[in-house]
Design a protein around this motif. Sequence first.
Motif, PDB file in Angstrom:
ATOM      1  N   THR A  62       5.484  -8.004  -0.765  1.00  0.00           N
ATOM      2  CA  THR A  62       4.610  -9.104  -0.109  1.00  0.00           C
ATOM      3  C   THR A  62       3.432  -8.311   0.612  1.00  0.00           C
ATOM      4  OG1 THR A  62       5.512  -9.685   1.917  1.00  0.00           O
ATOM      5  CG2 THR A  62       6.377 -10.924   0.078  1.00  0.00           C
ATOM      6  N   ALA A  63       2.374  -8.887   0.764  1.00  0.00           N
ATOM      7  CA  ALA A  63       1.334  -8.125   1.347  1.00  0.00           C
ATOM      8  C   ALA A  63       1.547  -7.943   2.855  1.00  0.00           C
ATOM      9  CB  ALA A  63      -0.007  -9.128   1.412  1.00  0.00           C
ATOM     10  N   ALA A  64       2.268  -8.735   3.381  1.00  0.00           N
ATOM     11  CA  ALA A  64       2.848  -8.620   4.823  1.00  0.00           C
ATOM     12  C   ALA A  64       3.529  -7.373   5.049  1.00  0.00           C
ATOM     13  CB  ALA A  64       3.379  -9.936   5.543  1.00  0.00           C
ATOM     14  N   GLU A  65       4.053  -6.830   4.098  1.00  0.00           N
ATOM     15  CA  GLU A  65       5.099  -5.703   4.238  1.00  0.00           C
ATOM     16  C   GLU A  65       4.358  -4.523   4.125  1.00  0.00           C
ATOM     17  OE1 GLU A  65       8.889  -6.094   1.875  1.00  0.00           O
ATOM     18  OE2 GLU A  65       7.768  -7.466   0.767  1.00  0.00           O
ATOM     19  N   LEU A  66       2.982  -4.329   3.714  1.00  0.00           N
ATOM     20  CA  LEU A  66       2.281  -3.227   3.681  1.00  0.00           C
ATOM     21  C   LEU A  66       1.579  -2.844   4.637  1.00  0.00           C
ATOM     22  CD1 LEU A  66       1.073  -4.291   0.012  1.00  0.00           C
ATOM     23  CD2 LEU A  66       2.999  -3.004   0.564  1.00  0.00           C
ATOM     24  N   ASP A  67       1.221  -1.467   4.862  1.00  0.00           N
ATOM     25  CA  ASP A  67       0.309  -1.108   5.904  1.00  0.00           C
ATOM     26  C   ASP A  67      -0.195   0.125   5.328  1.00  0.00           C
ATOM     27  OD1 ASP A  67       2.319   1.336   5.908  1.00  0.00           O
ATOM     28  OD2 ASP A  67       3.529   0.175   7.432  1.00  0.00           O
ATOM     29  N   GLU A  68      -0.854   1.049   6.205  1.00  0.00           N
ATOM     30  CA  GLU A  68      -1.761   2.367   5.865  1.00  0.00           C
ATOM     31  C   GLU A  68      -0.814   3.300   5.396  1.00  0.00           C
ATOM     32  OE1 GLU A  68      -5.134   2.452   5.665  1.00  0.00           O
ATOM     33  OE2 GLU A  68      -5.580   0.553   6.377  1.00  0.00           O
ATOM     34  N   SER A  69       0.384   3.503   5.421  1.00  0.00           N
ATOM     35  CA  SER A  69       1.175   4.286   4.569  1.00  0.00           C
ATOM     36  C   SER A  69       1.063   4.077   2.856  1.00  0.00           C
ATOM     37  CB  SER A  69       2.859   3.794   5.226  1.00  0.00           C
ATOM     38  OG  SER A  69       3.339   2.825   4.540  1.00  0.00           O
ATOM     39  N   VAL A  70       0.673   2.970   2.347  1.00  0.00           N
ATOM     40  CA  VAL A  70       0.462   2.763   1.126  1.00  0.00           C
ATOM     41  C   VAL A  70      -0.753   3.956   0.719  1.00  0.00           C
ATOM     42  CG1 VAL A  70      -0.608   1.266  -0.743  1.00  0.00           C
ATOM     43  CG2 VAL A  70       1.193   0.383   1.084  1.00  0.00           C
ATOM     44  N   THR A  71      -1.530   4.160   1.533  1.00  0.00           N
ATOM     45  CA  THR A  71      -2.448   5.058   1.130  1.00  0.00           C
ATOM     46  C   THR A  71      -2.275   6.595   0.915  1.00  0.00           C
ATOM     47  OG1 THR A  71      -3.344   5.832   3.549  1.00  0.00           O
ATOM     48  CG2 THR A  71      -4.215   3.765   2.742  1.00  0.00           C
ATOM     49  N   VAL A  72      -1.155   6.960   1.191  1.00  0.00           N
ATOM     50  CA  VAL A  72      -0.513   8.416   1.162  1.00  0.00           C
ATOM     51  C   VAL A  72      -0.426   8.766  -0.299  1.00  0.00           C
ATOM     52  CG1 VAL A  72       1.317  10.023   1.566  1.00  0.00           C
ATOM     53  CG2 VAL A  72       0.501   8.340   3.355  1.00  0.00           C
ATOM     54  N   VAL A  73       0.141   8.036  -1.192  1.00  0.00           N
ATOM     55  CA  VAL A  73       0.486   8.291  -2.537  1.00  0.00           C
ATOM     56  C   VAL A  73       0.127   7.058  -3.405  1.00  0.00           C
ATOM     57  CG1 VAL A  73       2.192   9.944  -2.074  1.00  0.00           C
ATOM     58  CG2 VAL A  73       2.930   7.757  -2.415  1.00  0.00           C
TER      59      VAL A  73
END
Length: 318
Positions: A191-202
């Motif tokens: 879900t969108a609520a589970e995501l944070d800036e760590s997504v941007t790493v890879v």
Amino acid sequence: MAKGSVLVATEADDQTADMVIDELNRRGVPVVRFNPSDIGGDLAISASFGSCPTTAPRQVLRTPSRTADLDTARSLYWRRPTWPAFDHFEEADARFAAAQVRHGLGGTLYALPNCRYVNHPLRNFEAEHKPLQLAVARCLGLTVPPTLVSNDLDEVQRFIATHRNVVYKALRWTPYQQGATGFTTWTEPVTAAELDESVTVVPHLFQARVDKIADVRALVIGTRVFAVRIDSGLLDWRRDYSALAYRVVNLPHQVDAALLAYLRHFGLSSGSFDLAVDRDGGYHWLELNPNGQWGWLEDETGLPLAASFADLLEQGGP
């Protein structure tokens, strides 16, 4: 028919390879089994190239019990080989040695004349890239669920808002261990609520979830398609093999044709495809494993999978 050996490159404990080797042994076909990680110990390679006035070019692979003339090898079954890590060396030496093995032993094995590869290692490597898989599947007319590969948090959140029911998949399975504990990555809802800036790493792979009623594992061996329906009720059936029920099925002609065309596109002799079946009976392409496991499917269904691989390897190539 070719008279040379069938080469089988795999790790020591590979029961699936054992099934094929047993079938080849029953047919009296010579087999040389080896693992690249045994180089420097139980494995030796010699290969000559170029012209020589006194000797013909020759390529030989030796194990403690077998010697294979690579010039006349009829086929190479590239199953589950491992490469040496040279952990007992200093880091720089280990890195150098590992590169020499991959380019020396590997390069020699990648250039065998008149040999059928099942599959060629470089073709496997190409076909393992999921974004490329998705693009090829769509071009061949297979139904591909809406998919996003991204490390842009805003794009990912928009994708989830659009499709709502979304799953996350690893772009490639990778051994992962913390201390003595090993982990694996399953297909999981996100879900969108589970995501944070760590997504941007890879980059990550997000996909609209198929409203499926079953899965299909389709194994293509040469020009033969073997399809097994897997009923489980699980999002990712690999999580619990005890919950699975199996049934041999025939795929629609257009799906069969697309899977065969898919392998031709990548120059592969075999591949394991995962499909999802929706409530209307439609087939959705999920992924290809160019070298997937299949031994348990023969045990569960009685399909002649080992014999079909043996047919392909015995016939030889190119």
